[in-house]
Structures are given as structure tokens and as C-alpha cells.
Design a protein around this motif. Structure first.
Motif: not given
Ligand code: SF4
Length: 483
Positions: A104, A107-108, A111, A143
Motif C-alpha cells: 500500500y 502504491y501511495q 500515486r 516506497s
């Protein structure tokens, strides 16, 4: 269990012997590959002199809370995940749950990177150089932020490092350090033990440098702009790197660090910890804190340190059998960025989204330099007593930046009477309690004027003919979702 074992400098073999189990079995438990049986849990609580509940649930609770916050992302809205699902996932395989969190975060970060690139593209900015930026964990595309990993590491160690405490006490005895003569005592020590001369540099000679150590010339340069307390801190920090480097290297070998930057940042944090322990020796500081009822200004004057240093030291008082009030601490800037966080009080800080604006740490910016006091209640009913105040960095001349930050320090309300700041406050009166949350997406309050985002727990129903206290607050019977 691993954190406590390391805190006591016990090997797996030594702890296994105390528990009467094999080291390989202990290793399986530490790696979450075997459950921790109740009889061992009780023995562990006795060995480490900690409360069984605090011992058993701290990291699990945080894991569930972090997962819940991640699953609050609108990305998962269609999935109908419930809190039971989240708890079961964390309990069934904490390793897999942490992997989901890593995914996650990735992913953040991706993004954020794409948002950043699109906004730069839309502004017509040249993008050459972005591809060439090294993916070193601290740049675009990262990340794992090293600062986040170090915060997690400190939290896992309960912000207490017995080896560094012992080393700081040993230095104090060996160099015959006293608070009144601390700076000179440290200068004498570094000269006599290492042949290092301490120089105070004019600001113009090395602009932007506050501390520089040259091992070849055996010279430690400190900026003249540092106030005496900061010179003492930097000097103790350097002595920590020189005398406790091996301990810091070993602690920084924590397998959850994913980059050299994280390990290097951890060494800096550990050297800062050591410096704090030299300037505010554990027993003397704990005794003073209790006698003065945690009056931060009095402690600051007595130990010649600043507001933030006292607050930080207060969070480290976790020595088994000689503990202070279990505090949480947070440091933010005016944009709400959290640059320091630690929680021994059980309070949760938002990790993936904005914090609750009703916390007094935000209103501290309205009254710079003044202590703000708040009795606040979370949606789960737990009440916290918190103080907050701004601080301003002052190293620099007329043209220097003087960034303002706010420090929040708090504890559960049952400890509040031990603090001088609770004098005159009716802690029993529920009307004095400010309803707060962790972050709006997870908060189910329906009467909050400051809600910034709809809650995942209450479905968003827009009726253009009806307006509640806020755009996202349901009017009438807001049926709750299960998460
Ligand atoms: S909705 Fe909850 S988290 Fe958001 S501002 Fe209000 S109390 Fe804070």
C-alpha cells in the motif's frame, strides 16, 4: 518479544534458557511462525517486569490500526471489508499483513509520483533529470521513507535503549560530568581520550554547517551560532558516534530497514538518544520529573535544555521498574507534516492521511510559545490529556529561516494528575473533553464541523435540499457501515 529481548541485550539462547524452551522454538515465535502460549506470555511478563496486556498487544494493535487506515482508502470502497476481516488478516499472518502495508505504501508513493509528474507536465516543466534521479529510498518513486522506517524502529524498541543509557551513565561517572560544567567537561573528555580539539567556527567561514568532525585533523568544529545547550548536545552526539558506534551499528542492523539511508538515519537518531541521555541522566532526570510534576520549563532550566529536548527525554523513561508517565509525542509543521512521532500512551497517529485538526497541537500555532492544554476523547472513549506548544529554530542570522514547529506531548487521562498542567482542570467533567479522532476517513463522528473527508463508516448521501453541520455529516439516521 524480540524488542524486549533486545532491549535487555539477551540472545535468543539466553532467553530460551530462562523460559525453558529451545532456541529454535523461540526463534519461530519471534518470527510469528508459532503462536505465543499463555504460560510463556506470563513468564515473559515476569522476566521483563511488564504488564501482560501491554506486552502482548502493542504491535498487534498498531498493525490492525495501520491496516484499517490503509483499507479506508476509497480504492477499497467496493470491497465491503469489515473490521473483523482486518483483524483476522492481521492475526492469521502478521508477516503477510505487513507485506500488504508495504504494498500500500508503494502504491501511495507511486500515486504521489504520478500526481507530481502530471502537475509538473501540466505546468510545462522540463522533466529531464527525473529519470536520472537515483532511486535511493528518499527520492521520487520511493516506497519506504527512511524517516518512517526509523520512526517504526524507535516505536518497536519502545523508545528506550538500555545499552545507550548505561553508556551515558558510564561517561558521566568517568568524565565526572556535572550539569553546571557539562560543556567544558565534554570538551576535556574528547581532548584527553581522543586527542580531538573543539573549535568554534565563525558563521561566515562554513555557512550552513553546525557541526563538522574531521577525523584526520582530529578536529570538531561547532558553529558560533549554536547556543551553549546545542553545542553541548552536538558534542555529546559526536562522542556517542565515537564511543558507541559499534552498538549503534548493531542496533541499526534491524532487518526491517530496507536501505543504507534508513540505517544511517537510525545511527543519527541513536546518537541523538545518547546525547540526550548524557545531558539528562536517567535516574536524576526521572527523579526531577516526578518531583517537579513534569514541569517542562523547570526541567529545561535545571538541565539547560530546550522544550523539545525535555519532551523527547520524557518519552524515553521506560526503564522496567523505574518508569515515568507513558507519554506520546508528536512534532508537526504548519502544513501538518509529522516529522516526529512516538506513542507509549496508546494514541494512534494517522500515517497515510491528514491528522485530526481538532487536536490542540494545531491550535498551538495560533498562540506561538504558549502552552495549550487539552482533554480530548477518541471515538472509542479513551481520554487523553495533552499539552502543545510551538518551538522555533534559531540557528542563523538575520537572513536565516526560522522554521516554526509545534510539539505535542500527552498521556492517558488517568496519569494527568501527575502533571502540573492538570492543576485547576476538572478532568472528571465530560464537558471539558474535546471530541477528536485519528483522521477523518476513520472517524465516525457525525456532528463535527471540521470534518474534511467523508467517513468510511457512514455512507455518503448527498441531498442538495438539505445541509447538515458539515457537507459530509449525515442528517437524520446515518446508517453505519461495518468497517
Ligand atoms: S471528523 Fe473526527 S477526525 Fe475529522 S476533524 Fe472531526 S473529530 Fe477530527
Amino acid at each position: 518479544m524480540r524488542a524486549l529481548r533486545r532491549r535487555e541485550s539477551l540472545s535468543q539462547v539466553q532467553l530460551a534458557e530462562k523460559l525453558g524452551v529451545s532456541p529454535s522454538y523461540l526463534n519461530l515465535i519471534e518470527n510469528n511462525r508459532r503462536p505465543l502460549p499463555a504460560n510463556l506470555l506470563i513468564k515473559l511478563a515476569q522476566i521483563f517486569a511488564v504488564d501482560v496486556h501491554a506486552f502482548a498487544t502493542d504491535e498487534d494493535t498498531r498493525l490492525v490500526a495501520d491496516l484499517t487506515e490503509a483499507f479506508a482508502d476509497p480504492l477499497f470502497d467496493e470491497r465491503d471489508l469489515t473490521s473483523v476481516d482486518v483483524r483476522e488478516m492481521a492475526a492469521a499472518s502478521p508477516v503477510a499483513a505487513r507485506a500488504v502495508l508495504s504494498l500500500y505504501r508503494a502504491y501511495q508513493a507511486a500515486r504521489a509520483t504520478s500526481d507530481d509528474l502530471s502537475s509538473r507536465l501540466s505546468e510545462g516543466e522540463e522533466l529531464s533529470g527525473v529519470d536520472a534521479a537515483p532511486d535511493n529510498g528518499a527520492t521520487l518513486g520511493s516506497s519506504h521513507l527512511p524517516s518512517e522506517e526509523v520512526s517504526d524502529f524507535i516505536q518497536r524498541q519502545l523508545n528506550h535503549f538500555p545499552e545507550l543509557e548505561a553508556a551515558a551513565e558510564e561517561l558521566g561517572a568517568r568524565a565526572k560530568l556535572t550539569t553546571d560544567d557539562l560543556y567544558s567537561g565534554l570538551v576535556r573528555f574528547i581532548e584527553s581520550e581522543f586527542g580531538v580539539r573543539v573549535q568554534i567556527a565563525r558563521w561566515g567561514s562554513e555557512r550552513g554547517v553546525l557541526r563538522r568532525f574531521d577525523p584526520d585533523k582530529k578536529e570538531l568544529v561547532l558553529s558560533e551560532l549554536l547556543p551553549t545547550r546545542s553545542r553541548t548536545f552536538q558534542l555529546a552526539h559526536q562522542i556517542g558516534l565515537m564511543t558507541q558506534g559499534h552498538t549503534m551499528d548493531r542496533l541499526a542492523l534491524d532487518p526491517r530497514f530496507t536501505s543504507d539511508e534508513s540505517r544511517a538515519l537510525a545511527r543519527v537518531a541513536l546518537a541523538n538518544y545518547y546525547a540526550g541521555a548524557v545531558i539528562m541522566p536517567y535516574e536524576r532526570f526521572l527523579q526531577a520529573a516526578k518531583e517537579e510534576r513534569y514541569d517542562i520549563d523547570v526541567l529545561g532550566r535545571r538541565f539547560r535544555v530546550g522544550f523539545e529536548q525535555v519532551c523527547h527525554r520524557l518519552t524515553t523513561l521506560r526503564r522496567p521498574g523505574a518508569e515515568g508517565v507513558p507519554f506520546h509525542m508528536i512534532r508537526i509543521d504548519v502544513a501538518g507534516n509529522i516529522s516526529k512521532r512516538f506513542s507509549a500512551s496508546g494514541i494512534r497517529f494517522a500515517r497515510f492521511s491528514g491528522a485530526c485538526p481538532r487536536w490542540n497541537i494545531f491550535s498551538a500555532f495560533l498562540t506561538p510559545g504558549m502552552i495549550r492544554i487539552q482533554n480530548s476523547r477518541m471515538p472509542d472513549g479513551v481520554t487523553y490529556f495533552c499539552i502543545a506548544r510551538t518551538i522555533q529554530k534559531d540557528a542563523g542570522g538575520y537572513h536565516a529561516q526560522h522554521p516554526v514547529q509545534a510539539i505535542g506531548l500527552g498521556c492517558q487521562v488517568q496519569f494527568a494528575r501527575e502533571l502540573v498542567y492538570s492543576d485547576g482542570i476538572d478532568l472528571e467533567n465530560p464537558d471539558t473533553c474535546v471530541p477528536v479522532g485519528v483522521t477523518c476517513r476513520l472517524c465516525e463522528r457525525t456532528d463535527c464541523l471540521q470534518r474534511a473527508l467523508p467517513s468510511i463508516k457512514v455512507p455518503l448521501r448527498v441531498n442538495e435540499n438539505l445541509r447538515g453541520v458539515s457537507l459530509y455529516a449525515p442528517v437524520g439516521n446515518g446508517k453505519s457501515r461495518q468497517v
